[in-house]
Design a protein around this motif. Structure first.
Motif, PDB file in Angstrom:
ATOM      1  N   PRO A 176       0.808  -1.227   0.000  1.00 30.13           N
ATOM      2  CA  PRO A 176       0.000   0.000   0.000  1.00 30.13           C
ATOM      3  C   PRO A 176       0.838   1.273   0.000  1.00 30.13           C
ATOM      4  N   TRP A 180       0.918   4.018  -3.031  1.00 31.31           N
ATOM      5  CA  TRP A 180       0.613   5.442  -2.804  1.00 31.31           C
ATOM      6  C   TRP A 180       1.763   6.320  -3.291  1.00 31.31           C
ATOM      7  N   THR A 322      -1.941   2.285  -5.833  1.00 30.29           N
ATOM      8  CA  THR A 322      -2.394   2.277  -4.435  1.00 30.29           C
ATOM      9  C   THR A 322      -3.448   1.202  -4.219  1.00 30.29           C
ATOM     10  N   PHE A 326      -3.228  -2.168  -1.777  1.00 30.31           N
ATOM     11  CA  PHE A 326      -4.198  -2.523  -0.740  1.00 30.31           C
ATOM     12  C   PHE A 326      -4.856  -3.876  -1.036  1.00 30.31           C
TER      13      PHE A 326
END
Length: 474
Positions: A176, A180, A322, A326
């Motif tokens: 994650p 990002w 991102t 996740f």
């Protein structure tokens, strides 16, 4: 080893005392908290880097170019020296001092991270990734060696448990965070984040960690060089083969050269006997031989999945980096939550059934991914298979540690655990090489080719389960 999830590796278990008396004294440690902190910071570099790069592959490919024959090397240029040199990295620390070599490994890793971040082309990036792998092969075993040499009994178990938990957190946060950073700053940022962590790790290590070393036995440099060249040649040939969907003359040259080099490595290890980096006496044990094949197949399947699934979601499903990062998070969470329970179960039942059932469950999870549609809902298309894979792997991680350590005599437990960690990374190395076939596929065919890869992973994991059942005693 489970570097991508942070599960306790055989090497970690060995450092925690695997089989030693809980009352065995170890020299006093002036700063136990800072010693654990230093090893956690150092190893987190390798844990994060082992998981974060997968979500950046499409962005790296767009920026620097590269297809099915080149992009897998962004992963494998790191895994190759890590697989081949991790045993030598531990021996170097025993020989020259673990604290000294931990600092060397951290600084080498940090310098290579700068090279990755500034890379103007794919060639420079791959060279820098290779140096990162060498740094990781030095810092990983020496971070554990410092813990094993600084603590004893329950304190050692707590120290290594904290180290493993930090690895789990780092591996879980990696995708994650990396996604990002790729979205908001760019893929080069995933390498810059290593620098402050490395700086703090070096300062803490130099200030608070005591030096320790054990032996003056000559180092097996020839064996290390032969293993690296053999794995490199075989990996290059497999990557070339898979990305072009055909075996060219150069493919056969690489396979033959790799085979010859591997035979030369085995001769070198036979000649050195117990002084070898990998004593061949280990393979006189049928359970150890079976566990080696088990690890190669199971972790190969897992390594391929953790590389290909983010690529499929980003390129085939339009996920952002991102979102793809996740998408992998539940995997690490389930592993972390269930591994401790599985370890207690293994202590009661022995490793045979947990390893067999765990890998069969993992295979069932891979089979569920055959129905993956990256454009469909994540919760119905991807999540069920990922959850089942995580449950199966959670059932296999801790029992594998126990089984490896009990499959050889006491004088070989350290080498056996380190070798098993190296084999786990080698499985990921081979799977990533073969994954070039998926990366090279046109976008319209990407999903169907991924389904073939998921089916192959399911067969690999289930075969591992059968090997565990046949070679281990009840």
């Amino acid at each position: 080893m489970l570097s991508t999830t942070g599960g306790m590796t055989p090497a970690a278990h060995e450092a925690s005392g695997g089989g030693q008396s809980p009352t065995e004294p170890v020299g006093s440690v002036r700063h136990p908290g800072w010693t654990v902190a230093a090893t956690m910071l150092a190893s987190s570099l390798a844990f994060i880097d082992g998981s974060v790069t997968n979500v950046a592959l499409p962005a790296i490919g767009r920026d620097l170019g590269g297809g099915g024959a080149e992009l897998p090397w962004v992963i494998n240029a790191y895994l190759l020296p890590l697989s081949a040199l991790i045993l030598l990295g531990g021996a170097v620390g025993d020989h020259f001092g673990r604290r000294r070599m931990l600092v060397v490994g951290i600084m080498l890793f940090a310098a290579a991270s700068v090279g990755c971040a500034l890379a103007p082309n794919l060639t420079v990036l791959l060279a820098s990734r290779g140096i990162q792998g060498i740094g990781a092969a030095i810092l990983m075993p020496n971070s554990l060696g410092i813990l094993g040499g600084s603590f004893s009994g329950e304190a050692r178990g707590r120290a290594v448990g904290t180290w493993a938990a930090a690895g789990a957190i780092a591996s879980a946060v990696g995708p994650p965070l990396g996604g990002w950073l790729v979205d908001s700053v760019g893929w080069r940022a995933i390498f810059y984040i290593n620098l402050p962590v490395a700086a703090v790790a070096v300062i803490v290590t130099l200030r608070y960690v005591m030096e320790s070393q054990e032996g003056t036995q000559p180092l097996d440099w020839v064996g290390a060089a032969l293993a690296t060249l053999a794995l490199g040649s075989l990996t290059w040939a497999l990557t070339l083969w898979s990305s072009h969907h055909a075996a060219s003359t150069m493919t056969w040259v690489g396979l033959i050269a790799g085979t010859v080099l591997m035979l030369a490595f085995l001769y070198q290890e036979h000649r050195l006997r117990d002084r070898a980096m990998m004593p061949l006496a280990l393979f006189a044990s049928r359970p150890f031989l079976g566990l080696t094949l088990f690890t190669l197949l199971l972790y190969g399947a897992l390594g391929g999945l953790l590389m290909l699934l983010p690529y499929l979601l980003i390129v085939g499903g339009g996920y952002s980096p991102t979102q793809a990062g996740f998408a992998l998070l539940p995997f690490s969470v389930v592993i972390g939550a269930a591994s401790r329970f599985a370890g207690r179960l293994s202590e009661r039942a022995g490793p045979r059934w947990p390893l067999t059932i765990g890998s069969l469950v993992t295979g069932a999870g891979f089979a569920l991914l055959i129905r993956t549609d990256p454009s469909a809902s994540y919760w119905t298309s991807v999540m069920p298979g990922m959850a089942i894979i995580a449950l199966g792997m959670a059932g296999a991680v801790a029992p594998l540690t126990t089984a490896v350590l009990s499959s050889v005599d006491e004088r070989h437990t350290g080498t056996a655990s380190g070798f098993n960690s190296a084999i786990a990374r080698t499985g990921g190395l081979v799977a990533t090489a073969l994954a070039g076939a998926v990366i090279a596929a046109p976008t319209a065919q990407l999903t169907s080719v991924f389904h073939v890869a998921a089916a192959a992973a399911a067969i690999s994991a289930m075969t591992a389960g059968m090997i565990a059942f046949i070679t281990l005693k009840a």
